[in-house]
Structures are given as structure tokens and as C-alpha cells.
Enzyme design. Structure first.
Site, short mmCIF file in Angstrom:
data_model
loop_
_atom_site.label_atom_id
_atom_site.label_comp_id
_atom_site.label_asym_id
_atom_site.label_seq_id
_atom_site.Cartn_x
_atom_site.Cartn_y
_atom_site.Cartn_z
CG HIS A 27 -1.83 1.28 1.25
ND1 HIS A 27 -1.58 2.75 1.64
CD2 HIS A 27 -3.13 1.20 0.70
CE1 HIS A 27 -2.72 3.36 1.43
NE2 HIS A 27 -3.57 2.86 0.89
CD GLU A 36 -0.74 4.90 5.82
OE1 GLU A 36 -2.43 5.15 5.63
OE2 GLU A 36 -0.92 4.86 7.15
#
Ligand code: SF4
Length: 311
Positions: A129, A131
Site C-alpha cells: 500500500h 502509505e
């Protein structure tokens, strides 16, 4: 004759303060510096948002190396970026505006401080991901150990003092289980003072939890690559509504499936515009007699300041 259906509409739902801010940053940068403006990665995980910003002059790239005109600004997405990204922009003399959500930046600062203080660090999050890539990229390679589930806790071995941080958009309940397992295995493990799962993720999951047990079907408007939208579908299923699904870009309201339902639930991920929720309801209204009950479980008043470059 049309069948009747009730929609329990979760509130809060949809855009959070970090997404609002990131979209505003792209629009303000276009206003101030003209087009085109580059955006590294989808500014937020929603195709409708991305397409509307493209029409205004935003050009989306995945890496700084794809920027062909270095005289134009580049914006970093709300998910945050590894340290090497602004460094590369500086090296190439590209002006950048950082739209990283302040709550993601908080996690970045936490990891840096923990590292400086000599802690080994565990990040609870989803591999690949953006992030997670951004958070791991705040420190030298190998400084953070990523774990995705409770099973991985069993194999952890550390010699130095240990601390954990988490992705901001995880399942509140699943993460609690992982953290409890970490605390059991490493009783002295240090956690963040204020937890890393953000207010928007927590509030949207709480609203879904309240509604889902009363619904025959539950729908979440959001993108397939949106972590918090995927978590809302999981939360709805775990809360008792097995027939829960994501309504992503291009997917229509499943009228055939809901034609015999009396009550359905509806929410939307933090990067999904409210317009998509209203379109979904309108589609159903063409075929059924719809009553709507908005179930409010929290009021959100969070607003984040824009970066100083745009003031
Ligand atoms: S979901 Fe939370 S962390 Fe992510 S942009 Fe929104 S407020 Fe920020």
C-alpha cells in the site's frame, strides 16, 4: 408496482479532512501555477476524483522520473511518500507541494523519533500500500519490520527495545487483536501516544458496525485500491451482514440482488465523493420506492490547513 426499500445511510461516510485537503491542494496549485501540474500517484484512491482533476490540467505519474517538464510543479499524494521522493525532486530542481495527510505525517515523525531513540520498529499494515511504502521509506531500508496479521507476530524476534506504529486506514478490531498479541509477546513494547488509525477510519467503521446487523445487504461506495473502503466491507460482513459488497468505479447498483430486500445499508470510503452515493440512491429510486434513514454516529469537524506554499 414498485417494491419498497429502506436505505440506512451511514454518517459519517465519504470524504475525510485529509482527502478534502489533498484535492484542494491540486486545485489551488493549478490556480496559482497554471496547468499542467504533475501529481505523483492517484492523489486519493478514487477514479472519479482523478478523472475530474485530469480535466483541470493535472497529469498523473507514478514516479518523479516520468516527469518530462521539470519546470512544472509536482504534488505528492495524500498517502505520503518515501524520503527519497522529495530528495529526487530537489535534485532535479522540481518544485513540489506535499499533500500527505497530516495524520500520515504524524506516523512518519513517530517512526523517525523511535529510530533515533534506538527502538526496533514494527509497522502493522498492508504490504505494497502506498502509505506503507511511504512510512517504511522514512528510514533506511530494513529498519522497519512490516507485519500484516496475527500469525506473523509468532515469528518475531527482537533484541533491542521494541515499538509499533500502524497504517492509518486499518480495521480497528483486527488491529487491536494484532496489537494485543504484540503486547502479550513483548510486554514492554511501546505504542503511539495517540493511536495511528485515524479518526475518519474509526468513525466510518463505527457507523457501519451500527447499521450492518440490521441490513439484508450492505454497500460501500469506493475504489478497489482504497484500503479504508475495503475495510468497511469487511466490517459490515463481520458485524452480521454477510451480503456486503464494494461498489467501485463503473459498477452499477445491483438492482436484481436488492429487489426483494426491505432494508439495505450504504456507506462510502474516505476517498469517495458524495455524488457517487447520491447517484447510487437515484438508480435504486428509478426502480423502487425508497425511504432513507441517515444513522449518525459521530459529527466530524476536522479541517487541515493547506501547505504554506499555497497560502
Ligand atoms: S483516511 Fe485518515 S489518514 Fe487517510 S487521508 Fe483521510 S484523515 Fe488522513
Amino acid at each position: 408496482m414498485k417494491n419498497e426499500i429502506k436505505i440506512l445511510l451511514a454518517a459519517p461516510r465519504g470524504f475525510c479532512a485529509g482527502v478534502d485537503r489533498a484535492i484542494e491542494i491540486v486545485k489551488k496549485t493549478l490556480n496559482k501555477y497554471g496547468s499542467p501540474v504533475y501529481v505523483r500517484h492517484e492523489i486519493v484512491h478514487n477514479k472519479n476524483v482523478v478523472e475530474s482533476l485530469k480535466k483541470l490540467g493535472a497529469v498523473f505519474v507514478e514516479e518523479i522520473s516520468e516527469i518530462t517538464d521539470v519546470s512544472r510543479p509536482v504534488i505528492f499524494s495524500a498517502h505520503g511518500v518515501p524520503k527519497k521522493v522529495p530528495e529526487e525532486a530537489k535534485l532535479k530542481k522540481i518544485f513540489y507541494v506535499d499533500a500527505t495527510c497530516p495524520l500520515v505525517s504524524k506516523v512518519h515523525r513517530e517512526t523517525e523519533q523511535l529510530y533515533r531513540r534506538g527502538f526496533d520498529i514494527v509497522l502493522v499494515g498492508h504490504k505494497n500500500h502506498p502509505e506503507v511504502i511511504g512510512t517504511m521509506g522514512q528510514l533506511p531500508k530494513g529498519s522497519i519490520k512490516l507485519i500484516e496479521n496475527i500469525e506473523e507476530v509468532k515469528n518475531l524476534k527482537f533484541s533491542k527495545p521494541l515499538a509499533y506504529v500502524t497504517q492509518t486506514t486499518l480495521s480497528v478490531d483486527d488491529t487491536k487483536e494484532i496489537i494485543d498479541a504484540l503486547k502479550e509477546k513483548f510486554p514492554k513494547i511501546k505504542g503511539p501516544i495517540k493511536e495511528d488509525i485515524c479518526y475518519a477510519t474509526t468513525n466510518r467503521q463505527a457507523a457501519v458496525k451500527k447499521i450492518a446487523p440490521n441490513c439484508e445487504m450492505f454497500f460501500v461506495i469506493g475504489s478497489r485500491n482504497s484500503s479504508n473502503s475495503a475495510r468497511l466491507v469487511e466490517v459490515a460482513k463481520k458485524s452480521g451482514c454477510k451480503n456486503s459488497e464494494l461498489i467501485f468505479y463503473g459498477k452499477k447498483a445491483p438492482l436484481e440482488k436488492i429487489k426483494n430486500c426491505k432494508i439495505i445499508g450504504l456507506s462510502s470510503g474516505a476517498s469517495a465523493p458524495e455524488e457517487l452515493v447520491q447517484n447510487f440512491i437515484s438508480e435504486i429510486q428509478k426502480n423502487m420506492i425508497v425511504s432513507i434513514e441517515e444513522v449518525i454516529t459521530a459529527n466530524e469537524k476536522v479541517v487541515f490547513k493547506l501547505p504554506k506554499e499555497l497560502n
